[in-house]
Design a protein around this motif. Structure first.
Motif, PDB file in Angstrom:
ATOM      1  N   GLU A   1      50.269  48.527  19.722  1.00  0.00           N
ATOM      2  CA  GLU A   1      50.362  47.913  21.049  1.00  0.00           C
ATOM      3  C   GLU A   1      49.111  48.216  21.872  1.00  0.00           C
ATOM      4  OE1 GLU A   1      55.240  47.895  21.643  1.00  0.00           O
ATOM      5  OE2 GLU A   1      54.037  49.624  22.298  1.00  0.00           O
ATOM      6  N   ARG A   2      48.583  49.423  21.722  1.00  0.00           N
ATOM      7  CA  ARG A   2      47.344  49.779  22.428  1.00  0.00           C
ATOM      8  C   ARG A   2      46.170  48.945  21.907  1.00  0.00           C
ATOM      9  NH1 ARG A   2      48.004  56.020  24.216  1.00  0.00           N
ATOM     10  NH2 ARG A   2      50.273  56.027  24.205  1.00  0.00           N
ATOM     11  N   LEU A   3      46.120  48.792  20.608  1.00  0.00           N
ATOM     12  CA  LEU A   3      45.037  47.999  20.038  1.00  0.00           C
ATOM     13  C   LEU A   3      45.158  46.529  20.448  1.00  0.00           C
ATOM     14  CD1 LEU A   3      44.750  49.525  16.454  1.00  0.00           C
ATOM     15  CD2 LEU A   3      43.203  49.851  18.383  1.00  0.00           C
ATOM     16  N   ASP A   4      46.393  46.041  20.551  1.00  0.00           N
ATOM     17  CA  ASP A   4      46.591  44.659  21.015  1.00  0.00           C
ATOM     18  C   ASP A   4      45.971  44.461  22.393  1.00  0.00           C
ATOM     19  OD1 ASP A   4      47.919  43.711  18.786  1.00  0.00           O
ATOM     20  OD2 ASP A   4      49.904  44.234  19.552  1.00  0.00           O
ATOM     21  N   VAL A   5      46.242  45.400  23.305  1.00  0.00           N
ATOM     22  CA  VAL A   5      45.736  45.290  24.675  1.00  0.00           C
ATOM     23  C   VAL A   5      44.208  45.356  24.704  1.00  0.00           C
ATOM     24  CG1 VAL A   5      45.677  46.404  26.940  1.00  0.00           C
ATOM     25  CG2 VAL A   5      47.847  46.205  25.697  1.00  0.00           C
ATOM     26  N   ILE A   6      43.658  46.319  23.957  1.00  0.00           N
ATOM     27  CA  ILE A   6      42.197  46.479  23.944  1.00  0.00           C
ATOM     28  C   ILE A   6      41.519  45.237  23.388  1.00  0.00           C
ATOM     29  CG2 ILE A   6      40.279  47.829  23.006  1.00  0.00           C
ATOM     30  CD1 ILE A   6      42.206  50.239  22.932  1.00  0.00           C
ATOM     31  N   CYS A   7      42.039  44.745  22.252  1.00  0.00           N
ATOM     32  CA  CYS A   7      41.406  43.596  21.608  1.00  0.00           C
ATOM     33  C   CYS A   7      41.535  42.321  22.453  1.00  0.00           C
ATOM     34  CB  CYS A   7      42.001  43.383  20.222  1.00  0.00           C
ATOM     35  SG  CYS A   7      41.490  44.639  19.022  1.00  0.00           S
ATOM     36  N   GLN A   8      42.657  42.161  23.144  1.00  0.00           N
ATOM     37  CA  GLN A   8      42.791  41.016  24.038  1.00  0.00           C
ATOM     38  C   GLN A   8      41.796  41.112  25.191  1.00  0.00           C
ATOM     39  OE1 GLN A   8      46.868  40.723  25.304  1.00  0.00           O
ATOM     40  NE2 GLN A   8      47.636  40.385  23.219  1.00  0.00           N
ATOM     41  N   THR A   9      41.546  42.329  25.656  1.00  0.00           N
ATOM     42  CA  THR A   9      40.634  42.546  26.780  1.00  0.00           C
ATOM     43  C   THR A   9      39.193  42.205  26.421  1.00  0.00           C
ATOM     44  OG1 THR A   9      42.073  44.300  27.633  1.00  0.00           O
ATOM     45  CG2 THR A   9      39.798  44.242  28.452  1.00  0.00           C
TER      46      THR A   9
ATOM     47  N   GLU B   1      38.760  54.418  32.754  1.00  0.00           N
ATOM     48  CA  GLU B   1      38.179  53.703  33.892  1.00  0.00           C
ATOM     49  C   GLU B   1      36.714  53.405  33.592  1.00  0.00           C
ATOM     50  OE1 GLU B   1      38.761  56.002  37.412  1.00  0.00           O
ATOM     51  OE2 GLU B   1      40.944  55.831  37.370  1.00  0.00           O
ATOM     52  N   ASP B   2      36.375  52.108  33.536  1.00  0.00           N
ATOM     53  CA  ASP B   2      35.022  51.675  33.177  1.00  0.00           C
ATOM     54  C   ASP B   2      34.509  52.435  31.956  1.00  0.00           C
ATOM     55  OD1 ASP B   2      34.845  49.830  35.253  1.00  0.00           O
ATOM     56  OD2 ASP B   2      34.174  51.363  36.676  1.00  0.00           O
ATOM     57  N   ALA B   3      35.373  52.538  30.957  1.00  0.00           N
ATOM     58  CA  ALA B   3      35.032  53.310  29.762  1.00  0.00           C
ATOM     59  C   ALA B   3      34.471  52.415  28.675  1.00  0.00           C
ATOM     60  CB  ALA B   3      36.278  54.028  29.244  1.00  0.00           C
ATOM     61  N   PRO B   4      33.361  52.833  28.034  1.00  0.00           N
ATOM     62  CA  PRO B   4      32.849  52.083  26.879  1.00  0.00           C
ATOM     63  C   PRO B   4      33.931  52.003  25.801  1.00  0.00           C
ATOM     64  CG  PRO B   4      31.264  53.717  27.610  1.00  0.00           C
ATOM     65  CD  PRO B   4      32.548  54.018  28.335  1.00  0.00           C
ATOM     66  N   VAL B   5      34.097  50.849  25.222  1.00  0.00           N
ATOM     67  CA  VAL B   5      35.201  50.665  24.298  1.00  0.00           C
ATOM     68  C   VAL B   5      35.068  51.550  23.057  1.00  0.00           C
ATOM     69  CG1 VAL B   5      34.244  48.778  22.905  1.00  0.00           C
ATOM     70  CG2 VAL B   5      36.707  48.882  23.340  1.00  0.00           C
ATOM     71  N   ASP B   6      33.831  51.895  22.674  1.00  0.00           N
ATOM     72  CA  ASP B   6      33.698  52.782  21.518  1.00  0.00           C
ATOM     73  C   ASP B   6      34.265  54.169  21.825  1.00  0.00           C
ATOM     74  OD1 ASP B   6      31.622  53.272  23.322  1.00  0.00           O
ATOM     75  OD2 ASP B   6      30.302  54.068  21.749  1.00  0.00           O
TER      76      ASP B   6
END
Length: 371
Positions: A343-351, A301-306
């Motif tokens: 699949e997780r990386l797909d979602v993060i990178c699309q975001t 939740e509102d987490a820095p992507v790093d």
């Protein structure tokens, strides 16, 4: 001009062009023999028999399979067969170079018996105390190996994006890049597989006289050397399990159907090495399967992507390479449960408008950052 239509299987063995077509990538030989076979389809069975004999000889002399070596071995077998038959018939033995048709007719049966006996002795795989050692040493594609000698499971990222969680006292061998037809790995011990879906390229696990075949799913394989049973337990998707002997026999003979066991979630297969028997059953304790890997649930939740990437690194034990400064302003709100790594990386990178690629067991993430 040679009349190949009169040839029997043993006659083809002495033709250098035929041997080149069977064992080498010779365009000229392939063009000739493919055309000849198309014009003489009734000789296909004889040609197939001859090819099997040539391949067996070539495999036996894999490190020194020269034309002279193969020809010498064939001549020795023929000479021995003819000498034996001529002695029985009290017929003078002529030089081997004078291969008259009457002699071939007399010697043919003895030759085939000699060749069959020789092939049985020399072609059969030598007994291996450790199936894993034998397979990894005889496979043609170069392999790299991961060995887990520590107390905790380790994760391995394969070139197709699949993740293998290798448990302690276990070994996994796999190619740096899979070939164009299958994704094959070799296991000794226990591992949890999270396989990327690819219907066009099946994923195969060779483990202690068994072959597990999947297109994309998650499951556990336990195949420790010294244990009498091999166990496969399915978490998601469908898994097919075969005895290695039955699977390879079907592949060699071109059979489309091979006897095996199909498993779905919460089912398991046990293969008894002593009885050579596959037994299908329900998983007694499904939680035991999940216990072999980290919890898959992640909430941000509102987490820095790093920080998100760091959490994924800890979960999967796989290095993510990215520009921390460029991604400093990127925040995400995400929840993951059953998604696999990519699949997780797909979602993060699309975001965040990023992309990634798998390189040498690591994942490189590219982004222009967030504003």
């Amino acid at each position: 001009m040679i009349n190949y239509r009169t040839y029997e299987a043993e006659d083809f063995l002495f033709d250098a062009s035929f041997r080149q077509w069977t064992t080498e990538s010779s365009p000229q030989a392939a063009l000739f023999w493919n055309r000849w076979l198309a014009q003489n389809p009734d000789r296909a069975d004889v040609v197939r028999q001859a090819q099997e004999l040539v391949r067996a000889l070539d495999a036996h002399y894999r490190d020194d399979a020269t034309e002279n070596r193969l020809a010498d071995e064939l001549n020795r077998l023929v000479g021995k067969a003819v000498e034996h038959r001529d002695t029985e018939l009290d017929v003078p033995v002529r030089p081997l170079g004078q291969r008259l048709w009457w002699r071939w007719a007399v010697a043919a049966s003895v030759l085939l018996i000699s060749l069959s006996t020789w092939l049985f002795v020399n072609r059969a795989p030598k007994p291996a105390t450790d199936p894993y050692e034998y397979l990894t040493k005889t496979v043609t594609l170069p392999l790299q190996e991961k060995v887990n000698t520590g107390p905790k499971a380790i994760n391995i990222l394969l070139s197709d994006g699949s993740v293998v969680t290798l448990n302690p006292n276990s070994r996994l061998s796999y190619p740096e890049r899979f070939d164009n037809t299958t994704r094959t790995v070799y296991l000794s011990g226990e591992a949890f597989f999270d396989v990327m879906k690819n219907p066009a390229k099946p994923f195969l696990i060779y483990a202690n006289q068994t072959v597990t075949k999947v297109l994309g799913t998650s499951f556990l394989v336990r195949a420790y050397t010294g244990e009498k049973d091999v166990t496969v337990m399915v978490k998601t998707g469908r898994v097919s399990v075969y005895s290695q002997k039955d699977y390879e026999l079907a592949q060699q003979s071109g059979l489309r159907r091979v006897e095996g066991v199909v498993l779905t979630p919460n089912q398991q297969m046990t293969y008894n090495l002593e009885e050579n028997k596959l037994v299908k059953a329900l998983v007694a304790k499904p939680a035991a399967l999940i216990a072999n890997r980290p919890s898959r649930e992640q909430v941000f939740e509102d987490a820095p992507v790093d920080k998100v990437f760091s959490s994924i690194e800890r979960m999967y034990g796989i290095k993510l390479l990215f520009d921390e400064e460029a991604l400093a302003n990127c925040l995400v709100n995400l929840t993951f449960n059953e998604e696999n790594l990519l699949e997780r990386l797909d979602v993060i990178c699309q975001t965040i408008g990023a992309s990634y690629e798998v390189l040498d067991g690591q994942i490189v993430i590219t982004s222009k950052g967030c504003h």
